[in-house]
Design a protein around this motif. Structure first.
Motif, PDB file in Angstrom:
ATOM      1  N   ILE A   3       0.814  -1.221   0.000  1.00 24.05           N
ATOM      2  CA  ILE A   3       0.000   0.000   0.000  1.00 24.05           C
ATOM      3  C   ILE A   3       0.852   1.278   0.000  1.00 24.05           C
ATOM      4  CG2 ILE A   3      -1.920  -1.143   1.151  1.00 24.05           C
ATOM      5  CD1 ILE A   3      -1.053   0.183   3.751  1.00 24.05           C
ATOM      6  N   ILE A   6       0.144   3.454  -2.900  1.00 22.91           N
ATOM      7  CA  ILE A   6      -1.162   4.123  -2.754  1.00 22.91           C
ATOM      8  C   ILE A   6      -1.005   5.383  -1.918  1.00 22.91           C
ATOM      9  CG2 ILE A   6      -3.483   3.899  -1.797  1.00 22.91           C
ATOM     10  CD1 ILE A   6      -3.381   0.936  -2.440  1.00 22.91           C
ATOM     11  N   LEU A  10      -1.694   9.209  -3.006  1.00 21.37           N
ATOM     12  CA  LEU A  10      -2.640  10.059  -2.267  1.00 21.37           C
ATOM     13  C   LEU A  10      -1.988  11.365  -1.839  1.00 21.37           C
ATOM     14  CD1 LEU A  10      -4.490   7.409  -0.053  1.00 21.37           C
ATOM     15  CD2 LEU A  10      -5.359   8.600  -2.069  1.00 21.37           C
ATOM     16  N   ALA A  17      -8.455  13.491  -2.360  1.00 22.11           N
ATOM     17  CA  ALA A  17      -8.524  12.512  -1.266  1.00 22.11           C
ATOM     18  C   ALA A  17      -9.227  13.097  -0.049  1.00 22.11           C
ATOM     19  CB  ALA A  17      -7.111  12.058  -0.902  1.00 22.11           C
ATOM     20  N   THR A 303     -13.337   9.850  -8.349  1.00 25.95           N
ATOM     21  CA  THR A 303     -12.485   8.736  -8.771  1.00 25.95           C
ATOM     22  C   THR A 303     -12.324   8.724 -10.288  1.00 25.95           C
ATOM     23  OG1 THR A 303     -13.335   7.468  -6.896  1.00 25.95           O
ATOM     24  CG2 THR A 303     -12.101   6.264  -8.554  1.00 25.95           C
ATOM     25  N   TYR A 330      -6.095  -2.225  -6.849  1.00 29.74           N
ATOM     26  CA  TYR A 330      -5.412  -1.005  -6.404  1.00 29.74           C
ATOM     27  C   TYR A 330      -6.426   0.084  -6.042  1.00 29.74           C
ATOM     28  CZ  TYR A 330      -2.605   3.267  -6.726  1.00 29.74           C
ATOM     29  OH  TYR A 330      -2.020   4.485  -6.463  1.00 29.74           O
ATOM     30  N   PHE A 331      -7.375   0.330  -6.965  1.00 31.86           N
ATOM     31  CA  PHE A 331      -8.345   1.396  -6.700  1.00 31.86           C
ATOM     32  C   PHE A 331      -9.322   1.012  -5.594  1.00 31.86           C
ATOM     33  CE2 PHE A 331      -6.863   2.915 -10.822  1.00 31.86           C
ATOM     34  CZ  PHE A 331      -6.789   4.280 -10.579  1.00 31.86           C
ATOM     35  N   THR A 333      -8.571  -0.900  -2.989  1.00 38.18           N
ATOM     36  CA  THR A 333      -7.819  -0.737  -1.741  1.00 38.18           C
ATOM     37  C   THR A 333      -7.693   0.737  -1.380  1.00 38.18           C
ATOM     38  OG1 THR A 333      -6.560  -2.728  -2.235  1.00 38.18           O
ATOM     39  CG2 THR A 333      -5.656  -1.251  -0.564  1.00 38.18           C
ATOM     40  N   GLU A 334      -7.432   1.532  -2.405  1.00 33.08           N
ATOM     41  CA  GLU A 334      -7.326   2.972  -2.175  1.00 33.08           C
ATOM     42  C   GLU A 334      -8.630   3.531  -1.622  1.00 33.08           C
ATOM     43  OE1 GLU A 334      -5.219   5.954  -5.015  1.00 33.08           O
ATOM     44  OE2 GLU A 334      -7.337   5.864  -5.572  1.00 33.08           O
ATOM     45  N   ASN A 335      -9.766   3.090  -2.183  1.00 30.35           N
ATOM     46  CA  ASN A 335     -11.057   3.560  -1.694  1.00 30.35           C
ATOM     47  C   ASN A 335     -11.331   3.060  -0.275  1.00 30.35           C
ATOM     48  OD1 ASN A 335     -14.198   2.795  -1.443  1.00 30.35           O
ATOM     49  ND2 ASN A 335     -13.937   4.727  -2.571  1.00 30.35           N
TER      50      ASN A 335
END
Length: 405
Positions: A3, A6, A10, A17, A303, A330-331, A333-335
């Motif tokens: 992560i 990520i 961010l 974010a 997004t 990836y997206f 997990t980011e969310n």
């Protein structure tokens, strides 16, 4: 999944974010309190009431002459009793949920009347036949006998002369925690003592006087016909209610042309009483739906914008071997990370809003389990909202993405 990339991404896109985190935090805070209030209002609307709600109607008479009330009321009751389908009838000073409330402070001794914990109690008075007309459920003891009705006159202090009383189960729990109330004394003022002869199942008060914890604190007293007994409660089979309301009003208007007579079934009284609570439920549901929709569309919009700005980064990752599943994960997990941060802030805001409502609107404390449920809902909402943009990002061809950059 690592992560660290990520977090690095961010930090480069702090404003989008922060907007997503703020949006989720606000949604969490509003949803927790709105859903909690919806649950409270629905609980009120569904409050149990130990009377025959489906079988009774209320005929309210305004303008009875006080000088002739002790003769007019028995005449009216006899007329209503003769109607086909009527099984019981009595005169009352007020109806449950009728918004016309007689209240008093009650205690187990004169000394306790001065205590700040002395409960406020609804004071129901009814003539002979009252328990049958309302359909009260006797749990212990007995109902009133004929002598107790005949000997009870309504005094100038709006209290009956009788020395017998029925109390609800909730009032017993409040005044006699050991549950042994039969034969005990109920004091209203230093000069009015009543002996508890029976305990009945909980009956709702005419209004919210006394607060949320006093909905079922009621006492019943026998009384002979007198001015102030302006509600006639008539019991019948449920299918006869409309006819009894129509014919009962007509007969009483004929007997006393100078009075104003209105009739309603108890289900109509209940619907009217909870109309505002029902409207509030729908309004809060609308607020929740709008809040969830705004949050979801906000996540989708930000997004999508974010994915458009990061096509080069996505293309490079695809070129060095990242699969579509890697980009999608990836997206997501980011969310999830952004949603978690928003939920954490939202929980603090939720408690703050709840404290404000407790201080200014007499609501109760927000139960803790609303927070994890709200967190799960927002996590799921975030994952669903980010799915579309994440799939579009995963479908970006590596060569085209690199060329776009």
């Amino acid at each position: 999944m690592d992560i660290q990339p990520i977090f690095a991404a961010l930090r480069k896109h702090r404003i989008p974010a922060a907007l997503i985190v703020l949006e989720i935090a606000l949604a969490c805070a509003v949803l927790c309190n709105a859903v909690f209030m919806i649950g409270q209002r629905i609980g009120e609307i569904r409050s149990p009431n130990a009377i025959d709600e489906q079988g009774i109607v209320d005929i309210n008479v305004q303008g009875i002459n006080p000088d002739t009330a002790n003769a007019d009321i028995p005449r009216d009751l006899a007329t209503l009793r003769e109607m086909p389908g009527v099984s019981a009838v009595a005169a009352l000073n007020m109806m449950p949920l009728g918004n016309n409330s007689w209240n008093m402070n009650a205690a187990t001794s004169p000394d306790q009347l001065q205590s700040k914990d002395t409960p406020n109690v609804a004071e129901y008075l009814f003539t002979r036949g009252g328990p049958d007309a309302l359909g009260l459920h006797l749990l212990q003891g007995r109902f009133f006998n004929d002598d107790e009705y005949a000997d009870s006159k309504l005094g100038s202090n709006y209290l009956p002369d009788a020395h017998a009383a029925l109390v609800t189960q909730s009032l017993v729990r409040r005044l006699w925690p050991d549950g042994n109330a039969l034969g005990k004394s109920l004091w209203i003022g230093k000069n009015n003592r009543y002996t508890v002869v029976g305990i009945v199942a909980d009956v709702l008060r005419p209004d919210t006087n006394g607060g949320e914890n006093a909905h079922f604190l009621s006492a019943f007293f026998p009384v002979s016909p007198a001015a102030g007994m302006q509600d006639y409660v008539v019991r019948s089979a449920s299918q006869d209610r409309e006819r009894i309301v129509r014919d009962g009003v007509q007969k009483l208007e004929t007997l006393s042309p100078s009075v104003v007579v209105e009739g309603h079934s108890f289900t109509e009284i209940r619907d009217k009483y909870y109309a505002n609570a029902r409207s509030m439920v729908w309004m809060l549901v609308l607020v929740c739906v709008v809040m969830l929709a705004v949050t979801a569309f906000g996540i989708v919009g930000l997004t999508s914008f974010w994915v458009g700005q990061r096509r080069r980064q996505i293309g490079i990752r695809r070129a060095v071997g990242a699969t579509r599943a890697h980009i999608l994960r990836y997206f997501q997990t980011e969310n999830f990370l952004l949603s978690s941060a928003g939920v954490a802030v939202g929980m603090i805001l939720a408690f703050g809003i709840n404290l404000y409502l407790m201080q200014h609107y007499q609501t109760t404390r927000l139960p803790w389990y609303y927070l994890p449920v709200s967190a799960i809902a927002l996590w799921l909402l975030g994952q669903l909202a980010v799915l579309g943009p994440a799939l579009r990002a995963a479908n970006v061809p590596p060569v085209v993405a690199t060329r776009d950059g």
